[in-house]
Design an enzyme around this catalytic site. Sequence first.
Site: not given
Ligand code: TYM
Length: 327
Positions: A195, A111, A192
């Site tokens: 967004k 990022k 992957k």
């Molecule tokens: P975020 O918002 O990017 O994504 C949310 C969830 O979606 C999953 N994900 C995917 N899974 C499979 N294939 C993909 N291409 C893919 N893209 C996204 C992510 O693994 C996630 O589970 N840092 C985290 C948010 C967060 C969080 C937490 C998660 C903040 N605090 C505490 C768990 C526990 C994030 O940015 O996810």
Amino acid sequence: MTRVFSGIQPTGDVHLGNVLGAMVRWVDEQHRAESLYCVVDLHALTIPQDPAELRRSSLRLAQILLAVGLDPEICTLFVQSHVHEHAELAWIMQCTAAHGELSRMTQFKDKSARAGFVSAGLFTYPALMAADILLYDADEVPVGDDQRQHVELTRDLAERFNARYGATFTVPRATFPASGARVMDLQDPTSKMSKSAASTAGTILLLDEPKAIEKKIKRAVTDNDADVRFDVAAKPGVSNLLSILGACTGRSPEDAAAGYEQYGPLKSDAAAAVIELLEPIQARFRELEADPAETLRLLAIGANKASERAAATLARARDALGLLERG
Ligand code: TYM
């Protein structure tokens, strides 16, 4: 009872990776474990946001989570910034994490290489994520594969804190789905689905029309031989379609490959399975969208439930650290 915590950022549009990697499992977990799910709006601030858009996307994301099937009578659904303990424990976690270990986070490296403005928050982001998880004594954290390193760091921070100051935090573990832990971009199946992809041709959005979903899957990059088998290294495009089909139909990608001789039928069936999964979610979202006040009411109930537990954990951490009690 097992306790589960997970979160999702209210930035950009929710895509199929979010749904298969995380959300559909959250819906299952709520019936099995005491579950808390969070719209992590403070994490979104690591990158400059348009205020009106952030407010709108936070509400919309909560409505999407309800539409996918989270039941606020069963689980706790809330917005991160409504529970101030997250920011407070995040500071403690920043003081527990080493600069070196935060520098090794691959998501920060990716990022920060792309961002015009690299905030200090982007660097300390995993400390806030650790705080999210540790505040609720979570045993399990259902996430997609891209969050593996952040949950590992959370474990390290919990163990370090407990070793220094005495048993305070539960050490959590990440859990991943059998299919769909890493949904790849349909146009570039070695990256992957995300967004922030340059084009949306390779990304299936949760609110895409059925026609758009069909078109994107029909045009998905495959390869020149017509052999349908799951082999991520040799056949990333076909393997991605098998993972998607498997995840949508509750099978492993290997099982999903059975019976296909050509890519055409595999693509048609994968598109049909995705549409069947997303259409009812879209319909329910449209209903919820019409009543924002009701969503805000449900989120307030969630925040009240979450605050109680968060306050207790933070008090434990403050005490362990030797922060003077307020008389
Ligand atoms: P975020 O918002 O990017 O994504 C949310 C969830 O979606 C999953 N994900 C995917 N899974 C499979 N294939 C993909 N291409 C893919 N893209 C996204 C992510 O693994 C996630 O589970 N840092 C985290 C948010 C967060 C969080 C937490 C998660 C903040 N605090 C505490 C768990 C526990 C994030 O940015 O996810």
